[in-house]
Each structure stands twice: as C-alpha cells, then as structure tokens.
Enzyme design. Structure first.
Site, PDB file in Angstrom:
ATOM      1  N   GLN A  28     -41.453   4.946 -13.377  1.00 13.06           N
ATOM      2  CA  GLN A  28     -40.491   5.610 -14.243  1.00 13.06           C
ATOM      3  C   GLN A  28     -40.708   5.164 -15.687  1.00 13.06           C
ATOM      4  OE1 GLN A  28     -36.146   6.519 -15.598  1.00 13.06           O
ATOM      5  NE2 GLN A  28     -36.519   4.499 -14.833  1.00 13.06           N
ATOM      6  N   TYR A  43     -20.120  -5.291  -7.484  1.00 11.12           N
ATOM      7  CA  TYR A  43     -21.075  -4.256  -7.046  1.00 11.12           C
ATOM      8  C   TYR A  43     -20.512  -2.874  -7.391  1.00 11.12           C
ATOM      9  CZ  TYR A  43     -25.005  -2.511  -4.287  1.00 11.12           C
ATOM     10  OH  TYR A  43     -26.175  -1.900  -3.889  1.00 11.12           O
ATOM     11  N   LYS A  96     -24.114   3.682  -2.579  1.00 10.64           N
ATOM     12  CA  LYS A  96     -24.895   3.280  -1.394  1.00 10.64           C
ATOM     13  C   LYS A  96     -24.277   3.859  -0.113  1.00 10.64           C
ATOM     14  CE  LYS A  96     -28.237   0.685  -3.122  1.00 10.64           C
ATOM     15  NZ  LYS A  96     -29.589   1.251  -3.272  1.00 10.64           N
TER      16      LYS A  96
HETATM   17  P1  NAP Z   1     -36.137  -3.072  -9.151  1.00 10.75           P
HETATM   18  O1  NAP Z   1     -37.372  -3.864  -9.012  1.00 10.75           O
HETATM   19  O2  NAP Z   1     -35.453  -3.093 -10.470  1.00 10.75           O
HETATM   20  O3  NAP Z   1     -36.384  -1.587  -8.661  1.00 10.75           O
HETATM   21  C1  NAP Z   1     -35.483  -0.514  -8.920  1.00 10.75           C
HETATM   22  C2  NAP Z   1     -36.338   0.654  -9.252  1.00 10.75           C
HETATM   23  O4  NAP Z   1     -35.573   1.860  -9.424  1.00 10.75           O
HETATM   24  C3  NAP Z   1     -37.071   0.436 -10.571  1.00 10.75           C
HETATM   25  O5  NAP Z   1     -38.440   0.701 -10.424  1.00 10.75           O
HETATM   26  C4  NAP Z   1     -36.387   1.447 -11.478  1.00 10.75           C
HETATM   27  O6  NAP Z   1     -37.140   1.841 -12.595  1.00 10.75           O
HETATM   28  C5  NAP Z   1     -36.169   2.558 -10.493  1.00 10.75           C
HETATM   29  N1  NAP Z   1     -35.365   3.621 -11.078  1.00 10.75           N
HETATM   30  C6  NAP Z   1     -34.161   3.527 -11.718  1.00 10.75           C
HETATM   31  N2  NAP Z   1     -33.799   4.728 -12.187  1.00 10.75           N
HETATM   32  C7  NAP Z   1     -34.795   5.603 -11.845  1.00 10.75           C
HETATM   33  C8  NAP Z   1     -35.016   6.992 -12.059  1.00 10.75           C
HETATM   34  N3  NAP Z   1     -34.138   7.744 -12.721  1.00 10.75           N
HETATM   35  N4  NAP Z   1     -36.154   7.545 -11.567  1.00 10.75           N
HETATM   36  C9  NAP Z   1     -37.051   6.806 -10.904  1.00 10.75           C
HETATM   37  N5  NAP Z   1     -36.917   5.487 -10.676  1.00 10.75           N
HETATM   38  C10 NAP Z   1     -35.788   4.899 -11.150  1.00 10.75           C
HETATM   39  O7  NAP Z   1     -35.045  -3.597  -8.114  1.00 10.75           O
HETATM   40  P2  NAP Z   1     -35.029  -3.714  -6.498  1.00 10.75           P
HETATM   41  O8  NAP Z   1     -34.019  -4.748  -6.230  1.00 10.75           O
HETATM   42  O9  NAP Z   1     -36.399  -3.832  -5.980  1.00 10.75           O
HETATM   43  O10 NAP Z   1     -34.375  -2.322  -6.086  1.00 10.75           O
HETATM   44  C11 NAP Z   1     -34.962  -1.415  -5.171  1.00 10.75           C
HETATM   45  C12 NAP Z   1     -33.902  -0.846  -4.243  1.00 10.75           C
HETATM   46  O11 NAP Z   1     -33.430  -1.886  -3.389  1.00 10.75           O
HETATM   47  C13 NAP Z   1     -32.672  -0.290  -4.970  1.00 10.75           C
HETATM   48  O12 NAP Z   1     -32.227   0.872  -4.300  1.00 10.75           O
HETATM   49  C14 NAP Z   1     -31.658  -1.416  -4.780  1.00 10.75           C
HETATM   50  O13 NAP Z   1     -30.331  -0.960  -4.856  1.00 10.75           O
HETATM   51  C15 NAP Z   1     -32.024  -1.862  -3.366  1.00 10.75           C
HETATM   52  N6  NAP Z   1     -31.519  -3.173  -2.981  1.00 10.75           N
HETATM   53  C16 NAP Z   1     -31.728  -4.274  -3.760  1.00 10.75           C
HETATM   54  C17 NAP Z   1     -31.235  -5.504  -3.364  1.00 10.75           C
HETATM   55  C18 NAP Z   1     -31.434  -6.739  -4.235  1.00 10.75           C
HETATM   56  O14 NAP Z   1     -30.688  -7.709  -4.076  1.00 10.75           O
HETATM   57  N7  NAP Z   1     -32.415  -6.753  -5.110  1.00 10.75           N
HETATM   58  C19 NAP Z   1     -30.532  -5.641  -2.163  1.00 10.75           C
HETATM   59  C20 NAP Z   1     -30.340  -4.511  -1.366  1.00 10.75           C
HETATM   60  C21 NAP Z   1     -30.838  -3.278  -1.790  1.00 10.75           C
HETATM   61  P3  NAP Z   1     -36.663   1.222 -14.036  1.00 10.75           P
HETATM   62  O15 NAP Z   1     -36.851  -0.255 -13.954  1.00 10.75           O
HETATM   63  O16 NAP Z   1     -37.509   1.909 -15.016  1.00 10.75           O
HETATM   64  O17 NAP Z   1     -35.204   1.588 -14.199  1.00 10.75           O
END
Ligand code: NAP
Length: 265
Positions: A40, A157, A164
């Site tokens: 992105q 959250y 979610k």
């Molecule tokens: P991350 O590394 O920040 O990844 C989130 C991704 O979403 C980033 O690449 C971000 O891009 C992308 N994104 C945001 N808006 C977007 C858009 N409009 N179009 C395309 N991509 C977009 O964080 P992560 O923790 O790995 O998150 C991945 C998933 O896991 C998310 O759904 C999160 O809610 C879920 N999750 C995370 C955790 C945790 O504790 N980390 C726990 C449970 C679930 P940008 O950086 O450019 O915005």
C-alpha cells in the site's frame, strides 16, 4: 516437497519484516508456494520488494483496498501471470489512531467507524469477490487475520472490535457461499504481536504483558507461529476446515480469570 507445492498465493499486508503477513509469507514459501505480493503506497514498495526477492517472487502489485480499481488491477495482473490463484491472504486492518485511545463512545465517529469497517472488514469480501472467478476448480482458500476484540470488549481496541466482529461474520458468510465451489474461508485470531498496526493502539504494551502473564503457555506468540498455522489452514491438509476462527494466542481466550499462586505471582 512442501505441503503448498504448486499453490499460487497473493500475500497482502506487509508493512515491515515484523508484519504478521511477513511471517505467513515465509512459512508458505518454505512449504513450496509461489507468491505474489501487494503493497500500500510507494513508501512500502521497496520493503515489500525485498521480501518478494527473498522468496523468489517478481509479482509485486500496488493495492489500496479502498480503491476498487486497485483490486481489479491486482487480479487482472494475477490472471495474466498465472491464469488462476489458489490462496489469498488478507492481513489488512486500519482505524484512525485517535479512535484507538480513550473510551469507545468517547472516540467513535461516523467517519472513523465507516473507515475502520471499510478497510478492515469489507476489503476481505471485496478480495474474495475479485478472486472467486480465478479460484474455480482449484481447491482454493482465503484467510484473514482477526483479534479477540471481535468477541470480547478489550480496552482501547474500541472501533476495531466491531470491525473485527464484522470481519469474522464475513468469514462465515463467505465460507457458506464459496463452499460448494470448494473454496474455503477461515480466520486466524492472533494474540497481540508488536507490529506497526499494533503500535497504533494506546496501551499495547499492557496487552502484551497481560497476555504473557495470563495465557496458559505464559508467553506471547510470534509471527512464525501464526505463519505456520496460516500455511496449514490454506493447504490441502486443512481440506475440511472452513468458516472457522482459529486462535493462535497461547491459549489466552480459554482462561476466564488469571491463575495466580497463593503469593499472588
Ligand atoms: P502491520 O504490519 O501494520 O500490517 C497491517 C497492514 O495493513 C499494513 O501493511 C498496512 O499498510 C495495511 N493496510 C492498511 N490500510 C490499507 C489499505 N487501505 N489498503 C491496503 N493495505 C492497507 O500490522 P499486523 O499486526 O501485521 O496486522 C495484520 C493484520 O493482523 C491486521 O488485520 C491486524 O488487525 C491483525 N492482527 C494483529 C494483531 C497484532 O497484535 N499485531 C493481533 C491480531 C490480529 P500501511 O502500513 O501502509 O497502512
């Protein structure tokens, strides 16, 4: 030969090497999948290209899920390159930062609510809709990432909880509709992991510390552990699993009250 040999997959949601999608891509590559990546914004392009290079992939495509034209272009490029696709990993979530600090009702706005749901939940349906024609006849799978805040109220959250919850309902509705086409749809509910998205939640360090103390395994989880579960779920080894939310959280959601010793430790 790995258990994903011959499978072609799109990985979304890599923002850094700490991203959950990065752990998923590594596990899937190790098991023999051929990968395409989306990023992105230009800022993230070179980071995602580095990961693509490390996994011998040259398909790196721009994708902002709020733009229908981007979604269309990604699947057109995949069709041109591969003619079909077996796996889509949706690892995308977003809410305006100011909605993730303070009380839920105190911070929620119409615009922020709509944006969180659009990017974090609707986008999974949009990717499923676009991938569907390319998944015909292939024993395909879609996978998303969710969190316990869908099911329980978690401080700070906030609006991500309803977003979610909507995402998890999408898993069930998409699984029901796509099952007859042998396309499976699942979610992984991961325990807290320090990533860029997580850093946007106020008090995230507290979430990590509580999870470590309260989980049956008494520790937090890693992107490698989420990656291994994801690789399994999108593989033919999981051929009868669909519509499920699988918890990769060191057992946290199964505990009602923290188990503490007499000394309070
Ligand atoms: P991350 O590394 O920040 O990844 C989130 C991704 O979403 C980033 O690449 C971000 O891009 C992308 N994104 C945001 N808006 C977007 C858009 N409009 N179009 C395309 N991509 C977009 O964080 P992560 O923790 O790995 O998150 C991945 C998933 O896991 C998310 O759904 C999160 O809610 C879920 N999750 C995370 C955790 C945790 O504790 N980390 C726990 C449970 C679930 P940008 O950086 O450019 O915005």
């Amino acid at each position: 030969m790995g258990f994903l040999s011959g499978k072609k997959a799109l990985i979304t949601g890599i923002a850094s090497t700490r991203s959950i999608a990065s752990g998923i891509a590594e596990a899937m590559y190790r098991e023999g999948a051929e990968l395409a990546y989306s990023y992105q914004g230009e800022k993230l392009k070179s980071r995602v290209e580095d990961q693509a290079h490390a996994t011998k992939s040259s398909l790196v495509l721009p994708l902002d899920v709020t733009r229908d034209a981007d979604i269309e272009a990604v699947f057109k490029a995949i069709k041109d390159a591969w003619s079909g696709i077996d796996i889509v990993i949706h690892s995308i979530g977003f809410a305006p930062r100011e909605l993730l600090a303070g009380g839920y009702l105190e911070t929620v706005t119409r615009e922020g609510y709509a944006m969180a749901h659009d990017i974090s939940a609707y986008s999974f349906a949009a990717l499923g809709k676009a991938a569907r024609p390319l998944m015909q006849g292939r024993a395909a799978a879609l996978l998303t990432l969710t969190y316990l805040g869908a099911d329980r109220a978690v401080p700070q959250y906030n609006v991500m909880g309803p977003a979610k919850a909507s995402l998890e309902a999408n898993v069930r509705y998409m699984a029901a509709e796509l099952g007859p086409e042998n396309i499976r749809v699942n979610g992984i509910s991961a325990g807290p992991i320090k990533t860029l998205a997580a850093a946007g939640i106020k008090g995230f360090r507290g979430m990590l510390s509580v999870a470590e103390k309260v989980s049956p395994l008494r520790r937090n989880v890693t992107i490698e552990e989420v990656g291994n579960t994801a690789a399994f779920l999108v593989s033919d080894l999981a051929s009868a699993i669909t519509g499920e939310i699988i918890y990769v959280d060191a057992g946290y959601r199964n505990v009602g009250l923290p188990y503490v010793s007499e000394s309070g430790e």
